[in-house]
Design an enzyme around this catalytic site. Structure first.
Site: not given
Length: 330
Positions: A68, A72, A100, A199
């Site tokens: 992740r 990001h 975040n 995911h």
């Protein structure tokens, strides 16, 4: 047919070999990246990253967190490790902007960087550490491996909060919005659909799926009633306790990097509205169905898309360096 998830399987090994010739190709405007970038200056870089990841992360919950981080980071001003920068009196931090604020894995990246600074001082960028570590996280969870193009530099500045918020997908984004956001980064609908398969591991906080399971969000998609009921048991309709309640994206194999995520979508058991947006009459239904039945096809497209995303460059003129500590500029 279910995905073969062993990182030692012949299908994943063949995939890595097939992709070797293409992984060094970068998007227009980026400095040339190469899988052998540190061959002379820090030849043990990948073994260091793997060693720390295997000992600290393994197949546990920190592995999805590291993946992740990579997403990001790359979505905001390219893959420049700006997501790792702490706030200072003179600059904001991307860490302080929703979504975040729920990012973790920073200590793992810091540990890897510390070892590399001892072995190869001022050589390996934090951006490259994230890229390698995210690949290793996928592999440690039973997914594919691939050759990571290297040679990124670190930004000296984080993006402003408004910019960060505007460039990260929302849990309630619809398909049109998702395709637009990925498209602005040079990633097409196929890339978006494959990357969403990350995911298949990890968890989401209650605040991000509450509206979906209670039917109160502005963006609504079909949801399996029994699935919604089971998620409501973890997520009260309101209150701070519910906001912290986490649920796995994939109930059946939450810590195995496989193609179950797509089968969940076909069963209308996507946890977030932005997950279910991929299936149910939209333009990528055929891809979801293919990935749900052909795990190798998902693996191939996921790797290609990860390399493509990892090649997103920072804006021209951005001050860059190799940080000595990932949380602050030199």
């Amino acid at each position: 047919m279910a995905m073969m998830v062993s990182s030692r399987s012949s299908s994943w090994a063949a995939l890595a070999l097939l992709l070797f010739v293409s992984v060094a190709h970068t998007v227009a405007g980026a400095d040339e990246l190469s899988a052998g970038y540190y061959a002379k200056t820090c030849p043990n870089v990948e073994s260091v990253v793997w060693s720390v990841m295997a000992s600290r992360v393994g197949g546990g919950r920190m592995a999805p967190a590291v993946v992740r981080l990579f997403f990001h980071d790359c979505f905001v001003n390219g893959c420049d490790a700006s997501v790792l920068l702490d706030a200072t009196p003179f600059s904001e931090s991307e860490k302080d902007v929703e979504p975040n604020t729920s990012l973790t894995g920073f200590t793992v990246i810091d540990e890897i960087k510390s070892v590399l600074e001892r072995d190869c001082p001022a050589t390996v960028s934090c951006a490259d550490v994230i890229a390698i570590a995210s690949r290793d996280a996928v592999t440690l969870l039973g997914g594919p491996t691939w050759n990571v193009p290297l040679g990124r530099k670190d930004s000296r500045l984080a993006a402003r909060r408004e910019f960060t918020r505007a460039h990260l997908p929302s849990p309630n984004d619809n398909l049109t919005e998702l395709i637009r956001m990925f498209g602005e980064l040079g990633l097409d609908a196929r890339d978006m659909t494959a990357l969403s398969g990350a995911h298949t591991v990890g968890m989401a906080n209650c605040m991000h799926y509450r509206g979906r399971v209670y039917g109160t969000s502005n963006t609504k998609y079909n949801i399996d009633p029994s699935f919604a009921e089971s998620r409501r048991q973890l997520c009260p309709p309101q209150g701070p306790i519910g906001d912290a309640g986490k649920a796995p994206f994939d109930v059946m194999t939450p810590m195995k990097f496989d193609n179950a995520y797509y089968r969940d979508l076909i069963a209308h058991q996507g946890l977030l509205n932005s997950d279910q947006a991929l299936y149910g009459g939209g333009g990528v239904d055929n891809l979801v169905e293919m990935y749900g039945t052909d795990g190798d096809a998902f693996g191939r497209d996921f790797v290609k898309a990860m390399v493509k995303m990892g090649n997103i460059p920072p804006p021209k003129g951005m001050p860059m360096e190799v940080r000595l500590q990932c949380s602050k500029a030199n």
